[in-house]
Design a protein around this motif. Structure first.
Motif, PDB file in Angstrom:
ATOM      1  N   ARG A 275     -10.333   6.952   6.506  1.00  0.00           N
ATOM      2  CA  ARG A 275      -9.139   7.455   7.192  1.00  0.00           C
ATOM      3  C   ARG A 275      -7.863   6.972   6.511  1.00  0.00           C
ATOM      4  O   ARG A 275      -6.856   7.679   6.496  1.00  0.00           O
ATOM      5  N   LEU A 276      -7.911   5.767   5.955  1.00  0.00           N
ATOM      6  CA  LEU A 276      -6.758   5.281   5.187  1.00  0.00           C
ATOM      7  C   LEU A 276      -6.490   6.187   3.994  1.00  0.00           C
ATOM      8  O   LEU A 276      -5.345   6.573   3.726  1.00  0.00           O
ATOM      9  N   ARG A 277      -7.548   6.531   3.276  1.00  0.00           N
ATOM     10  CA  ARG A 277      -7.376   7.392   2.100  1.00  0.00           C
ATOM     11  C   ARG A 277      -6.915   8.787   2.507  1.00  0.00           C
ATOM     12  O   ARG A 277      -6.162   9.435   1.779  1.00  0.00           O
ATOM     13  N   LYS A 278      -7.363   9.218   3.664  1.00  0.00           N
ATOM     14  CA  LYS A 278      -6.988  10.550   4.139  1.00  0.00           C
ATOM     15  C   LYS A 278      -5.482  10.664   4.349  1.00  0.00           C
ATOM     16  O   LYS A 278      -4.885  11.720   4.122  1.00  0.00           O
ATOM     17  N   ASN A 346      -4.709  -2.491  10.013  1.00  0.00           N
ATOM     18  CA  ASN A 346      -3.297  -2.202  10.264  1.00  0.00           C
ATOM     19  C   ASN A 346      -2.425  -2.815   9.181  1.00  0.00           C
ATOM     20  O   ASN A 346      -2.932  -3.271   8.163  1.00  0.00           O
ATOM     21  N   ASP A 347      -1.112  -2.793   9.433  1.00  0.00           N
ATOM     22  CA  ASP A 347      -0.116  -3.235   8.451  1.00  0.00           C
ATOM     23  C   ASP A 347      -0.240  -2.387   7.186  1.00  0.00           C
ATOM     24  O   ASP A 347      -0.626  -2.869   6.123  1.00  0.00           O
ATOM     25  N   PHE A 348       0.120  -1.106   7.320  1.00  0.00           N
ATOM     26  CA  PHE A 348      -0.090  -0.139   6.244  1.00  0.00           C
ATOM     27  C   PHE A 348       1.085  -0.087   5.273  1.00  0.00           C
ATOM     28  O   PHE A 348       2.235  -0.348   5.637  1.00  0.00           O
ATOM     29  N   VAL A 349       0.763   0.272   4.050  1.00  0.00           N
ATOM     30  CA  VAL A 349       1.774   0.584   3.034  1.00  0.00           C
ATOM     31  C   VAL A 349       1.340   1.868   2.338  1.00  0.00           C
ATOM     32  O   VAL A 349       0.140   2.154   2.249  1.00  0.00           O
ATOM     33  N   PRO A 350       2.291   2.671   1.848  1.00  0.00           N
ATOM     34  CA  PRO A 350       1.904   3.872   1.098  1.00  0.00           C
ATOM     35  C   PRO A 350       1.058   3.503  -0.117  1.00  0.00           C
ATOM     36  O   PRO A 350       1.263   2.465  -0.754  1.00  0.00           O
ATOM     37  N   GLU A 351       0.114   4.367  -0.411  1.00  0.00           N
ATOM     38  CA  GLU A 351      -0.834   4.098  -1.498  1.00  0.00           C
ATOM     39  C   GLU A 351      -0.134   3.876  -2.834  1.00  0.00           C
ATOM     40  O   GLU A 351      -0.594   3.082  -3.665  1.00  0.00           O
ATOM     41  N   ASP A 352       0.990   4.557  -3.043  1.00  0.00           N
ATOM     42  CA  ASP A 352       1.688   4.451  -4.329  1.00  0.00           C
ATOM     43  C   ASP A 352       2.792   3.390  -4.314  1.00  0.00           C
ATOM     44  O   ASP A 352       3.606   3.325  -5.239  1.00  0.00           O
TER      45      ASP A 352
END
Length: 423
Positions: A275-278, A346-352
């Protein structure tokens, strides 16, 4: 004007798309592990089966009245939901998916068409192409759309599935009819507090001074009364990436073996990473929890959770799987009957936009081609067709009452992962 498209008894209606012989019969859909009733047909409601009723308590009633019960088919509901959304959204330029069975349509600017007839066309097209019955409430605000939709459902023979609150007289009449506890945004506790202060109907709330509303309900209450007056306060929301992702399950049977629990927990970690990759994000924090059945007082009780901050943000199933395994080892104890477990990221950041720790090895980019290949193959051939060796190959949802029609449906269709589940 806004319109709220709400699917009637959605999960049951989806079951009837697979098996039309269920029309007119009492039908219920059960939650994970076939525990509680989460959707009821009108016929089941008439038998007095309440929402969230424990299925085991109503076994005799199910048998006596030949109530058909089914395990939740998340993939089917997700597919039908998307079909409804695709049809309804094709009629407007702007819309908001509110839940799996509800979406708001923005009808602002539709000055030269009959909005009621336009929504009837939407309703009929959904019924014809997807065979899902819907109710549509039309009003100047989202809160009044909920009121209009409630009227359609409570008086199905009067409005043919579509009702519009387009005059002050209609709005006043509706609010004098609607109980305060049924107003969108007022929960059970607040409803009791309102009734203690003489507010029994939605109309009564509008008679209260704004200072009283602000004191009791805060700014949320002020917005609510404006919405009920027809003054728009809530705009359509645009989808945004989730701020946390949780995959939790109650097991069909209590588990005592360490490897059985470990497999399931690691599987939950894999689903989180997918789901993170999605949504093209990476997480910096992972939490794992396990717990026994708190209702079994005859068994020793244990629950625990542990969180780890990652040195580098990641969405790699391999890396998250390793962390989940380490955390599981730290909290698992022998001698208990485990009923539920889960993984939360949690504590997400954009993949790039990942910031890398200079003193820690970063293998995210090494795993990226493998993860992309796995995701592509699972998207093409179906969920979990390609998975890591540590993932459980068993059904983690505890669904026993799946119909032959559904098995055939799955065999003949490649479906996306369900966006909505009941834990």
């Amino acid at each position: 004007m806004y319109a709220l498209v709400d699917c009637n008894n959605f999960f049951v209606s989806c079951e009837r798309t697979l098996d039309p012989t269920l029309e007119g019969k009492p039908v219920v859909v059960l939650s994970n592990n076939d525990g509680c009733v989460v959707s009821r047909s009108k016929e089941a409601k008439d038998l007095g089966i309440p929402m969230a009723a424990p299925a085991f308590k109503y076994k005799e009633l199910f048998k006596e009245h030949d109530v058909k019960s089914f395990s939740a088919k998340f993939e089917l509901y997700n597919a039908r939901s998307q079909q409804v959304i695709d049809i309804a959204s094709s009629f407007v330029a702007e819309y908001e998916v509110y839940s799996i069975d509800e979406l708001f349509l923005n009808l602002t600017g539709f000055k030269y068409i009959n909005i009621h007839d336009y929504c009837m066309e939407i309703k009929n097209k959904i019924k014809t192409e997807v065979n899902i019955p819907v109710s549509i409430g039309i009003a100047p605000t989202k809160t009044l759309c909920k009121v209009a939709n409630r009227i359609v459902k409570d008086f199905p023979g009067n409005f043919d599935g579509v009702y519009i609150l387009d005059t002050p007289e209609k709005i006043e009449k509706a609010l004098k009819w609607l109980n305060i506890g049924d107003v969108w945004g007022i929960g059970r506790r607040l409803a009791v507090k309102m009734q203690d202060n003489g507010v029994y109907k939605a109309w009564d709330l509008l008679q209260k001074p704004e200072m009283w509303v602000r004191k009791v309900m805060g700014i949320h209450g002020v917005r609510m009364i404006n919405e009920l007056k027809g003054i728009r306060q809530l705009e359509l929301d645009t989808p945004s990436p989730k701020k946390s992702i949780a995959v939790t399950r109650s097991f069909m049977e209590m588990l005592t073996k360490k490897e059985d629990v470990r497999e399931r927990v690691e599987t939950f970690g894999m689903y989180c990473s997918e789901r993170l990759r999605k949504q093209n994000t990476c997480c910096k924090m992972v939490t794992v929890f396990v717990q026994t059945n708190r209702f079994r007082k005859d068994l020793p009780e244990y629950r625990n959770a542990i969180t780890q901050i990652l040195p580098n943000p990641t969405n790699s199933s391999i890396l998250i799987g390793r962390v989940v395994n380490e955390l599981f080892e730290a909290i698992f104890k022998e001698g208990f009957h485990y009923k539920k477990a889960g993984v939360i990221v949690n504590d997400f950041v954009p993949e790039d936009q990942r910031l890398i720790n200079l003193f820690e090895e970063d293998t995210q980019n090494q795993h990226l081609p493998v993860m992309k290949a796995m995701d592509a193959m699972n998207k093409k051939f179906g969920k979990d067709k390609v998975r890591l060796g540590s993932m459980s190959g068993e059904n983690t949802y505890g669904r026993k009452q799946l119909s032959p029609e559904y098995e055939a449906f799955l065999k003949n269709n490649t479906l996306k992962e369900a966006n909505f589940r009941f834990h």
